[in-house]
Scaffold this active site. Structure first.
Site, short mmCIF file in Angstrom:
data_model
loop_
_atom_site.label_atom_id
_atom_site.label_comp_id
_atom_site.label_asym_id
_atom_site.label_seq_id
_atom_site.Cartn_x
_atom_site.Cartn_y
_atom_site.Cartn_z
N GLY A 1 0.84 -1.19 0.00
CA GLY A 1 0.00 0.00 0.00
C GLY A 1 0.87 1.24 0.00
O GLY A 1 0.65 2.18 -0.75
N ALA A 2 1.90 1.24 0.86
CA ALA A 2 2.81 2.38 0.96
C ALA A 2 4.00 1.98 1.81
O ALA A 2 4.02 0.90 2.42
CB ALA A 2 2.08 3.59 1.58
N HIS B 1 4.39 6.41 11.19
CA HIS B 1 5.67 5.70 11.17
C HIS B 1 6.87 6.63 11.33
O HIS B 1 7.95 6.16 11.72
CB HIS B 1 5.83 4.94 9.86
N HIS C 1 -1.28 6.53 8.34
CA HIS C 1 -0.52 5.36 8.80
C HIS C 1 0.97 5.58 8.56
O HIS C 1 1.79 5.39 9.45
CB HIS C 1 -1.04 4.13 8.03
N GLU C 2 1.32 5.99 7.34
CA GLU C 2 2.74 6.20 7.02
C GLU C 2 3.32 7.37 7.81
O GLU C 2 4.48 7.33 8.24
CB GLU C 2 2.91 6.43 5.52
N GLU D 1 4.14 -1.40 13.15
CA GLU D 1 2.97 -1.60 12.30
C GLU D 1 1.65 -1.56 13.06
O GLU D 1 0.67 -1.00 12.59
CB GLU D 1 3.10 -2.91 11.53
#
Length: 848
Positions: A268-269, A306, A302-303, A325
């Site tokens: 996804g990324a 991180h 989400h990214e 994650e």
């Protein structure tokens, strides 16, 4: 794949021996364009590694996967590449206290999405490059110590074809000689370094917060620029930065923030600091639903999470992959709900993400969230529904257990205490105990260090007046856990099913009485895990299940309704509810579902119910009912609405009768029309797909559609449709292209497999079951792990759903006990899916 695996023990030994001061990586990518007479197209890679010996020993190894190495020099001493390089490692001995290693190599461009991926745009002939490394493919681009706990700063220099722009983790500029030089990074792990290069369309913006200014960039291929809604990407990005700065109290630490949407992406990324990469399918070429935009926003957030969870603070080894994650998956929904327009994102989480977790947690390969990762192949397979979605579900339970404030304060202390370092589970638990005052070790033992999912079922007794005398929650599962859960009572009022009472309780052991609900009037529905606070399978008492069969669509709360849809699906997958009964509930109530993401998930489940879980004798009838229901709801949907679009896609996917195909043909050629339905190019491919699979669109007709859409996306659709045609010769060709050849790129392998495996063609592809088992061990040894995973999963003969296939799978497992553990895991998972399908079919057959 031989020789490319790295074990946890090897990584541990190497980390004890040395520390890395820095890398200088020089890449020459001019060979990406023009003709090449090389058997494998390569680029120049020169790496200088400065490192210190900190432990006992004078020898180690450096990771590099490359067709050739030109030279290796250690502290000025030349080493013979023919002696020290074996294709995946460079042996280095005679280490000093301080060392400088220089490696010159020719590295290969990738067609599999691993390493330096090279893509030629069929629309305009332009070439695009990007890197993707996780968990361990940086070694395909430059020599390094490929493990997450040997962090170091990096300086990249890149020579690229004329007219190109190059990006990396740090800010860069082109010097007078035409070389792109990038600022040194903070200490980061190898797997999150990144290079993106090519004639990308690039849009800029900036984020400002007090004295902090973050340059923002977003890019895609030039031929996609007309579809690129960069403004919305930047909006979500800024909303995310606002939330994280408000709550993390640690400024974004990596300078600029570029986001690249790239072709043929396997994931996804990827959270490369300062240079995040995404699959370009998040740029929408036609009309999509709000669920698609919500999904993209979730991935962006989400990214971004991180940058702190994973990049600033990184796990020591892949055992603790969840440390990044699970947190990022949780934060994607958390921030979406609180900082963006997608305020119902927890509904999507309950209905979509947790479905992934429930499936993974019932496979024979299930594992604790903190897993036992022996090597890189284990690591690759553990990017799964447990590490992501179950981990995120458990963190949501943690917030309910410890409190939101304690959770966020724990995150703040975690970042400050371990910035630019590596951590293990104990490091986080220590901080959470500080902030919550709770015993996190006991919680972690139950939730992080055990596997499996519990089922929670209400048991209710009533007095003569119909009031509750006792409501207990029964817990089942191999490991009984403490659940902080809510129980909701619902009753029908004026045609609506609404909640009138709710109580939270700590569910422990096999039976827990919820005392607060004693004395309440008899409900029509008891919903355990109301508000979705914990991770469990929801079960119902008989009265509640009867209510759902008759009134599921009357539930007014979208989250409660989503939980009920999910619970019914789990009952169907578990062989406790006949597939035909699930289908009847869908046909009765899906047309009233207001949440578009839930509707799309229900559509996917329903198709699986008929394809996999319905008794074979009822399968054709079930398919007919789905197509009829889909067409009915398509005609009833509001013209131009996203519900209309969703029902149009569902109808196309379930079309099976001649009249269905005639309507699809009419919609394509303009002789038929449904008011408000815009048949754009993406929808055209969806309408054409069943025509190809049922023999009503031949190669020439598919070619005509490609001529309308001669793009990279169009080519993938064409490839899939060509492989889907009901012809023995077509299937033989598709099989050969995927299994016997490695010419196709990762994206076209995926498309060919998707076309090959058509539920309507069970008999046609039956001969390939035997060929599958004869091929997979060789294929696993010869291909990259990504392609190996795609083929082993995608071509498993699950549509040959009988005891014979189950026996053939068992025979292969018995005869290949020493096969690669990762390969055996994939086959075991596929076997479990097949066995589950057979149990569900038996359940459905008993309902006939």
């Amino acid at each position: 794949m031989p020789g490319e695996n790295l074990s946890r023990d090897e990584a541990h030994e190497r980390a004890a021996l040395l520390s890395v001061d820095g890398y200088e990586v020089v890449l020459d990518l001019r060979s990406a364009v023009g003709d090449s007479d090389e058997p494998v197209r390569t680029f120049g890679s020169r790496t200088t590694i400065r490192f210190r010996r900190t432990g006992e020993g004078t020898s180690t190894f450096v990771d590099l996967i490359a067709p050739s190495v030109t030279s290796v020099t250690l502290n000025g001493r030349a080493l013979d590449p023919a002696v020290v390089f074996d294709g995946s490692r460079i042996a280095v001995d005679g280490l000093a206290d301080e060392n400088v290693l220089v490696v010159d190599a020719r590295c290969a461009y990738s067609r599999t999405g691993e390493g330096m991926h090279r893509f030629v745009d069929p629309e305009d002939g332009e070439v695009y490059l990007y890197t993707q490394y996780e968990p361990a493919d940086a070694r395909r681009v430059y020599a390094n110590f490929e493990q997450p706990d040997l962090k170091a700063p990096y300086r990249f220099s890149v020579t690229a074809p004329e007219g190109w722009t190059v990006w990396s983790n740090g800010a860069g500029e082109q010097d007078a000689e035409g070389v792109w030089r990038f600022a040194e990074t903070a200490p980061i792990s190898t797997y999150i370094t990144c290079v993106v290069a090519g004639p990308y369309h690039y849009v800029t913006d900036s984020y400002t917060r007090g004295d902090l200014e973050i340059p923002l960039g977003a890019m895609c291929r030039r031929s996609l620029a007309k579809h690129f809604d960069a403004d919305d990407v930047f909006l979500i990005t800024k909303q995310g930065f606002d939330f994280f700065h408000d709550n993390f109290d640690y400024p974004y630490p990596f300078g600029k923030y570029d986001q690249a949407f790239v072709p043929e992406y396997n994931l996804g990324a990827m959270e490369n600091p300062g240079m995040v990469t995404f699959r370009e399918e998040y740029i929408y070429r036609g009309k999509v639903t709000q669920a698609a935009y919500e999904s993209r926003a979730n991935v962006i957030l989400h990214e971004m999470a991180h940058m702190w969870f994973g990049d600033l603070v990184t796990m020591v080894w892949w055992d603790d992959l969840w440390l990044k994650e699970s947190f990022a998956d949780f934060m994607g929904s958390f921030v979406n709900a609180e900082a963006t327009r997608f305020t119902n994102s927890w509904v999507t989480f309950a209905n979509n993400r947790k479905s992934w977790a429930y499936r993974a947690d019932q496979l024979p390969s299930t594992h604790p969230i903190t897993a036992d990762i022996r090597d890189l192949e284990d690591a690759k397979l553990n990017f799964d529904g447990i590490t992501y979605a179950k981990g995120a579900s458990v963190l949501k339970q943690l917030v309910a257990y410890a409190g939101r404030d304690a959770f966020l304060e724990g995150a703040r202390r975690y970042f400050k205490r371990h910035a630019y370092g590596n951590t293990r589970l104990a490091d986080l638990l220590t901080i959470l105990e500080e902030t919550s005052g709770r015993d996190m070790k006991a919680w972690a033992k139950s939730w992080l260090q055990t596997s499996g999912v519990n089922a929670l079922t209400p048991a209710v007794t009533y007095d003569a007046e119909g009031r509750i005398t006792e409501l207990a929650v029964l817990q089942e599962g191999d490991e009984l856990r403490p659940h902080r859960a809510a129980v909701g009572l619902y009753r029908l009022t004026g045609g609506e099913l609404v909640r009138y009472a709710r109580a939270e309780a700590d569910i422990t052991g096999t039976r827990t009485v919820v005392t607060e609900l004693a004395g309440e009037e008899k409900p029509d529905l008891v919903l355990v895990n109301d508000d979705d606070l914990t991770y469990c399978k929801i079960r119902f008492d008989a009265d509640s299940l009867a209510t759902l069969r008759a009134h599921l669509g009357d539930i007014t709360d979208p989250l409660a309704r989503a939980l009920c849809w999910s619970a019914l699906w789990n009952l169907t997958r578990d062989g406790l509810m006949p597939a035909r009964d699930f289908v009847s509930v869908v046909l009765a109530f899906a047309g009233r579902e207001t949440d578009i993401g839930v509707l799309q998930m229900v559509h996917a489940w329903t198709r699986s119910a008929v394809t996999l879980y319905a008794a074979p004798a009822w399968r054709e009838e079930g398919g007919r009912l789905l197509a009829e229901g889909g067409l009915r709801e398509l005609r009833l949907a509001e013209p131009g609405s996203e519900h209309q679009l969703t029902w149009a896609r569902f109808f196309a996917a379930t079309a099976a009768a001649d009249a269905d195909f005639q309507l699809l043909e009419g919609l394509l050629d303009g002789t038929a029309k449904i008011d408000g339905l815009d048949v754009d190019q993406e929808l055209r491919w969806a309408l054409l797909s069943p025509l190809a699979a049922h023999g009503r669109a031949d190669e020439a007709r598919i070619g005509e559609e490609l001529a309308r859409d001669d793009t990279a996306t169009g080519k993938r659709h064409q490839t899939r449709l060509l492989a889907s045609r009901p012809s023995a010769a077509v299937k033989a060709q598709a099989w050969a292209q995927v299994v016997e050849s490695d010419v196709l790129s990762n994206a076209l392998v995926e498309a060919t497999i998707a076309g090959f495996t058509q539920p309507s063609q069970r008999e046609l592809i039956a001969p390939y079951a035997e060929k599958y088992f004869a091929s997979i061990e060789r294929l696993w040894a010869e291909r990259s792990i990504q392609i190996g995973m795609d083929v082993v999963r995608g071509l498993f003969p699950g549509l040959q759903d009988d005891e014979g296939t189950l026996a053939a799978t068992d025979a292969w497992l018995s005869a290949h006990a020493s096969a690669a553990p990762a390969l055996r895991r994939l086959v075991l998972e596929a076997r479990d899916d097949l066995a589950r399908a057979l149990r569900a079919q038996a359940c459905d057959g008993r309902a006939a």
